[in-house]
Design a protein around this motif. Structure first.
Motif, mmCIF file in Angstrom:
data_model
loop_
_atom_site.group_PDB
_atom_site.id
_atom_site.type_symbol
_atom_site.label_atom_id
_atom_site.label_comp_id
_atom_site.label_asym_id
_atom_site.label_seq_id
_atom_site.Cartn_x
_atom_site.Cartn_y
_atom_site.Cartn_z
ATOM 1 N N LYS A 228 1.033 -1.521 -0.412
ATOM 2 C CA LYS A 228 0.253 0.027 -0.003
ATOM 3 C C LYS A 228 0.946 1.386 0.191
ATOM 4 C CE LYS A 228 -3.735 -1.878 2.394
ATOM 5 N NZ LYS A 228 -4.463 -2.071 3.782
ATOM 6 N N ALA B 26 -14.921 4.911 3.887
ATOM 7 C CA ALA B 26 -14.030 4.015 4.077
ATOM 8 C C ALA B 26 -12.793 4.599 5.570
ATOM 9 C CB ALA B 26 -12.898 3.949 3.345
ATOM 10 N N ASP B 27 -11.995 4.077 6.520
ATOM 11 C CA ASP B 27 -11.252 4.767 6.653
ATOM 12 C C ASP B 27 -9.992 4.002 6.437
ATOM 13 O OD1 ASP B 27 -9.974 5.523 9.565
ATOM 14 O OD2 ASP B 27 -10.925 4.552 10.561
ATOM 15 N N PRO B 28 -9.347 5.651 5.760
ATOM 16 C CA PRO B 28 -8.003 5.277 5.770
ATOM 17 C C PRO B 28 -7.320 5.194 6.732
ATOM 18 C CG PRO B 28 -9.272 7.591 4.598
ATOM 19 C CD PRO B 28 -9.909 6.975 5.871
ATOM 20 N N GLU B 29 -6.976 5.930 7.624
ATOM 21 C CA GLU B 29 -5.831 6.073 8.608
ATOM 22 C C GLU B 29 -5.869 4.992 9.122
ATOM 23 O OE1 GLU B 29 -6.884 9.777 10.899
ATOM 24 O OE2 GLU B 29 -4.809 9.098 12.137
ATOM 25 N N ARG B 30 -7.057 4.261 9.768
ATOM 26 C CA ARG B 30 -6.943 2.947 10.055
ATOM 27 C C ARG B 30 -6.765 1.626 9.005
ATOM 28 N NH1 ARG B 30 -12.560 0.397 11.566
ATOM 29 N NH2 ARG B 30 -12.351 0.098 8.648
ATOM 30 N N ASP B 31 -6.597 1.445 8.192
ATOM 31 C CA ASP B 31 -6.714 0.568 7.233
ATOM 32 C C ASP B 31 -5.763 1.034 5.360
ATOM 33 O OD1 ASP B 31 -9.206 -0.679 8.454
ATOM 34 O OD2 ASP B 31 -10.753 0.049 7.024
ATOM 35 N N GLY B 32 -5.079 1.971 5.791
ATOM 36 C CA GLY B 32 -4.606 2.241 4.562
ATOM 37 C C GLY B 32 -5.458 2.451 3.120
ATOM 38 N N ARG C 174 -4.701 1.214 -0.591
ATOM 39 C CA ARG C 174 -4.414 0.613 -1.649
ATOM 40 C C ARG C 174 -4.645 1.055 -2.781
ATOM 41 N NH1 ARG C 174 -10.019 -3.188 -1.869
ATOM 42 N NH2 ARG C 174 -10.319 -1.927 -0.388
ATOM 43 N N ASN D 229 -14.722 3.759 -0.893
ATOM 44 C CA ASN D 229 -14.602 2.938 -1.450
ATOM 45 C C ASN D 229 -15.497 3.186 -2.459
ATOM 46 O OD1 ASN D 229 -11.928 2.252 -0.424
ATOM 47 N ND2 ASN D 229 -13.585 0.770 0.788
ATOM 48 N N SER E 80 3.866 5.615 3.020
ATOM 49 C CA SER E 80 2.448 4.665 2.667
ATOM 50 C C SER E 80 1.924 5.648 1.248
ATOM 51 C CB SER E 80 1.728 4.595 3.644
ATOM 52 O OG SER E 80 1.047 5.502 4.249
ATOM 53 N N TYR F 250 -1.536 6.243 2.248
ATOM 54 C CA TYR F 250 -2.057 7.161 2.761
ATOM 55 C C TYR F 250 -1.450 8.433 4.350
ATOM 56 C CZ TYR F 250 -4.574 9.440 6.915
ATOM 57 O OH TYR F 250 -4.774 10.538 7.679
#
Ligand code: FAD
Length: 513
Positions: free
Chosen positions: A131, A261-267, A269, A291, A505, A507
């Motif tokens: 990621k 989505a929670d990009p901070e938590r999940d990154g 893609r 997403n 990353s 993010y």
């Protein structure tokens, strides 16, 4: 002279066209865009193709100016899941194949590779898995040497040309249209929010003017039809026939969801995913805050209710309160996208399912070609024919490439997937498939006209899909020393590790932007 252009439609196609024409011709060309308040744009179309950067460059827009406004992310590849068999995946990255002794690493991989072609021969899959962003925090694009480093007497062949730009974008298409509206209006695009209720023609059948509900008559020299699947000007008024691709590509419906989505938590893609399902496939497009996802399917094999149940099951609880957008797709192209003084761009011109994210690519291609073929007062029929030929070839080439996806996917476990192996294929495809059963595709055996895809894409797809591989590696390789190819495999592994270790990353990169 052609001095005034009237564009009907304010979706991605309308606004990309309006802004590009102003960027190209400035005040020398008047551009008016009329868009309906009542008919919304289609609201999907979020993953793009690596050539899209030329569009933003042409408009003079830097990434930090437009990406945050459009929730945009980087896309380095498409990940195909379950196309070979459930549980198996591979990446189709924006990355050309390296060479060793004049043969591609795809050729060599058939002889000396082990399990995973994409990860052994390409560096982008490792960046995707981790990621990562394609740039370091100072904004420099990652760079890798395509040479193995250990060979001072490296032999090269004519096919070793420029490199492939490694990324495209994923963005919220409605935010992009909004952003381009501001950009266009600031630069002199005349924007009218109204419905075109009638289109008048002169005695030759050319468009003389439009009639709007509230703004009276609108006249120009050239009319651009960006009215989406309805093709209001090109099909409904000028009567140009639409040639369906459905006998080759049966998917005619989609159901789309916008999922938080929670990009901070999940990154985030840096790739689009295309997951094969029982009667089609599901796209997953990660934007910064959400997403985009949707199920593309064939009505002959699956009802709209079943499709909505499938996509909701696939997404899980995050889809619970989200409204589904059911879309009927018109798959194919106009016999001609330019007729008299009307050019269709976008869905009104042609469309294939978004498996390789080509909708916006077709728009960009149409606009670039329009600028290159821009007419004068003679409306030279040869010029118009040349434009139409270029557009038709591009769409037909992508159609053929998508047909290859289905034909060559090893999967044949449901009525839908079984039928993909029995359906007729367009002219030329059967012959190409026959050639590819003896050797992997190269520039002499892929669709011969510009359609955005190079031989490396065909190689990556064939090796990933797994259902149509050459019977044996190329005989010539048995007479060559494997050392250079083995050094390339080692270089890919080393560079992949280094890139994953050094790149931020996605993010972190986007958050800092
Ligand atoms: P639309 O968005 O339909 O816009 C039509 C415009 O015409 C609207 O503004 C409407 O108001 C206006 N209009 C219509 N009638 C009138 C009238 N009488 N008077 C005035 N205005 C009128 N492309 C990609 O590149 N990547 C993807 O991932 C992708 N995914 C897709 C998924 C699906 C399911 C579909 C169907 C398409 C996808 N596409 C994708 C294609 C992409 O969505 C389109 O190419 C893009 O949105 C352009 O649409 P458009 O502007 O041609 O039409």
């Amino acid at each position: 002279m052609v001095r005034d252009v009237v564009i009907v439609g304010g979706g991605t196609a309308g606004w990309m066209t309006a802004t590009y024409l102003r960027a190209a011709f400035g005040d020398r060309l008047g551009v008016t865009l009329v868009e309906s308040r009542a008919v919304p744009p289609i609201g999907v179309g979020e993953a793009t193709f690596s050539t899209i950067r030329h569009f933003f460059d042409y408009l003079g827009l830097a990434e930090h100016e437009w990406m945050p406004e459009c929730n945009a992310t980087y896309k380095l590849a498409i990940r195909f899941e379950n196309w070979r068999e459930p549980g198996r995946y591979f990446y189709h990255p924006f990355e050309r194949l390296r060479l060793a002794d004049g043969f591609t690493m795809a050729d060599w991989w058939l002889k000396i590779g082990s399990d995973r072609f994409d990860r052994e021969c390409l560096v982008v899959p490792a960046i995707c898995e981790a990621k990562r962003a394609p740039k370091n925090l100072s904004g420099e694009l990652f760079e890798v040497s395509l040479h193995d480093g250990g060979d001072r007497h490296r032999r090269t062949t004519m096919s070793e040309q420029d490199t492939q730009f490694p990324y495209a974008y994923q963005f919220d298409a409605s935010l992009l249209a909004k952003f381009l509206t501001g950009y266009g209006v600031q630069r002199g695009v005349k924007h009218i929010r109204d419905d075109v209720v009638d289109v008048k023609q002169d005695e030759r059948g050319w468009i003389s003017h439009l009639v709007t509900a509230e703004h009276g008559e609108l006249a120009g020299d050239l009319y651009i039809d960006c009215t989406g699947f309805r093709g209001m000007l090109i099909n409904q008024v000028l009567g140009e026939p639409f040639e369906s691709y459905q006998q080759y590509l049966p998917n005619d419906r989609a159901v789309a969801l916008r999922v938080a989505a929670d990009p901070e938590r999940d990154g985030i893609r840096p790739y689009t995913t295309a997951t094969a399902m029982e009667s089609g496939w599901i796209w997953t497009i990660p934007l910064f805050h959400r997403n985009g996802t949707g199920y593309v399917y064939a009505e002959d094999f699956c009802s709209a209710e079943e499709a909505e149940r499938t996509i909701r099951r696939f997404v899980g609880p995050a889809a619970d309160d989200v409204e589904a957008n059911h879309i009927r797709m018109r798959v194919g192209r106009n016999r001609n996208s330019w007729v008299h003084n009307c050019v269709a761009i976008g869905l009104s011109s042609g469309f294939v399912e978004p498996l390789e994210s080509t909708g916006i690519f077709f728009i960009h291609h149409g606009i670039e070609q329009l600028v290159k073929h821009f007419p004068d007062e003679s409306w030279d029929p040869t010029l118009i024919r040349a434009y139409n030929r270029t557009i038709n070839r591009c769409l037909d080439g992508v159609r053929d490439f998508l047909v290859v996806h289905y034909r060559c996917a090893a999967r044949a476990d449901t009525p839908y997937w079984k039928a993909t192996k029995e359906r007729p294929v367009p002219d030329g495809v059967a012959e190409r498939l026959e050639v590819w059963s003896t050797r992997l595709p190269d520039e002499t055996s892929v669709y011969p006209y510009y359609h955005g895809f190079e031989p490396y894409s065909y190689n990556v797809m064939l090796l990933g899909l797994g259902g149509h591989l050459p019977r044996a590696p190329k005989a010539a390789l048995s007479f060559l020393d494997e050392a250079a190819a083995r050094r390339q495999l080692a270089a890919v592994a080393r560079q992949s590790r280094e890139l994953v270790a050094s790149l931020p990353s996605q993010y972190d990169y986007l958050a800092s932007m």
